[in-house]
Design an enzyme around this catalytic site. Structure first.
Site, PDB file in Angstrom:
ATOM      1  N   THR A   6     -42.466  16.881  41.860  1.00 12.09           N
ATOM      2  CA  THR A   6     -42.973  18.109  41.261  1.00 12.09           C
ATOM      3  C   THR A   6     -44.495  18.092  41.307  1.00 12.09           C
ATOM      4  OG1 THR A   6     -41.073  18.381  39.787  1.00 12.09           O
ATOM      5  CG2 THR A   6     -43.082  19.528  39.174  1.00 12.09           C
TER       6      THR A   6
ATOM      7  N   PHE B 232     -47.979  19.736  39.787  1.00  9.34           N
ATOM      8  CA  PHE B 232     -48.511  20.388  38.600  1.00  9.34           C
ATOM      9  C   PHE B 232     -49.962  20.802  38.856  1.00  9.34           C
ATOM     10  CE2 PHE B 232     -45.319  17.326  37.462  1.00  9.34           C
ATOM     11  CZ  PHE B 232     -44.553  17.947  36.492  1.00  9.34           C
TER      12      PHE B 232
END
Length: 356
Positions: free
Chosen positions: A255, A257
């Site tokens: 992921t 960010f």
């Protein structure tokens, strides 16, 4: 071979020297604080910290590896930074979430972290005066986070950094053995991502979906016979035992960010720029808008379309490319792109993460 006590004595002496050096560094930090206050300079400078970490990694001769060097010095810098000013960082909670972990990875443990449960609340708080925040923007398996992109289009804050995090799931519990587990709590995505492992190792447990992996960890802290699928970070936060690690079916789940703040950092030589724009409903309009990236030799790393709220079948385009807005070829390309857009916004330029 030297005796254990002799080796421990040498470590004690080195620790004392380290403490003296850290306090000398702290004294210089306090002088820097005074200079920053006098010159209205921001406390946190991502480009400067990246420069320091990159240099230390380059100069490292081992046996510490790269991650250890970065982790140790990131922590040192964050605690000494707090002597200048306590930094509060908002993140998508609850406590123990992957976004919490990403925030700690970027800012270091010496910062103050505050969870908010909605991305909308994070952007609202930024507009009301909060300095920094960390929000998810894309996942290698699930794609981009639409709500974050929509809010980036309207915020006055800037993207000042990025963090990549491996999504590694563990089975965590207050119990000390898998044999005692009768229920498994987690977010539906996490349960799905660990389906194969659960089928092979806990075929008869009850799977219970929750709003987040970290909330699952909080639940099982007080419930006997239960476990959560969450991160090792969450296990440490809630004081739980790690019964099994890396139980996800796919090893390459990451992921990304974004870190939000007020000021765009200075160039580091390895940066990324994020923009968002919309174009006219004409043949070739998007091609013409993106053509300057090719013409100026800029590498595009992401393009994603998002519908414009309250305007059916109209779209914005979120684009990342390598380079900094202070680079001449980037500024020239952006001027050409703007000529082809109905609306256009630079979201930020920031040090490119080197661990994706």
């Amino acid at each position: 071979m030297r005796e254990l006590e002799e080796l421990r004595k040498e470590i004690d002496e080195l620790d004392k020297k380290l403490l003296d050096i850290l306090n000398k560094r702290a004294q210089i930090v306090l002088q820097i604080r005074d200079w920053k206050i006098k010159n209205n300079y921001p406390t946190f400078d991502p480009s400067r910290e990246k420069e320091l970490l990159d240099r230390l990694v380059k100069e490292n001769k081992g046996p510490l590896d790269k991650d250890a060097v970065i982790g140790i010095f990131k922590t040192i810098m964050s605690y000494l930074r707090s002597l200048e000013k306590e930094i509060e960082v908002l993140y998508l909670g609850p406590e123990g979430s992957f976004t919490h972990q990403a925030a700690v990875k970027f800012f270091g443990e010496g910062s103050k972290f505050k969870p908010l449960l909605l991305v909308e609340d994070i952007f609202k708080s930024l507009e009301e005066g909060a300095e920094y925040a960390v929000v998810p923007i894309e996942n290698s398996l699930e794609g981009t986070v639409g709500s974050t992109m929509d809010l980036l289009a309207i915020t006055t804050k800037k993207v000042i950094g990025e963090v990549y995090l491996d999504v590694k799931h563990s089975l965590i519990s207050s119990e000390d053995s898998i044999d005692k587990i009768r229920k498994v709590y987690s977010h539906p995505q996490a349960l799905a991502q660990c389906k194969k492992w659960l089928r092979q190792n806990l075929p008869n447990v009850e799977e219970i979906p929750t709003s987040s992996t970290s909330f699952a960890a909080k639940l099982v802290k007080e419930e006997r016979g239960s476990a959560a699928i969450a991160s090792n970070f969450a296990a440490n936060i809630f004081g739980l035992n790690i019964l099994a690690e890396n139980i996800q079916d796919f090893w390459n789940n990451k992921t990304r960010f974004l870190v939000l703040g007020r000021e765009i950092p200075k160039p580091t030589g390895k940066d990324k720029t994020s923009i968002i724009f919309s174009v006219k409903h004409q043949a070739g309009a998007l091609y013409r808008a993106l053509r300057p990236l090719h013409d100026f030799g800029l590498n595009m790393t992401l393009i994603q379309s998002r519908p414009v709220p309250a305007k059916p079948f109209e779209y914005r385009f979120f684009v990342d490319f390598q380079g900094h807005i202070e680079d001449e070829k980037v500024s020239c390309a952006l001027e050409k792109i703007k000529e082809e857009c109905i609306d256009f916004k630079v979201l930020g330029s920031y040090p490119e993460a080197n661990d994706f």
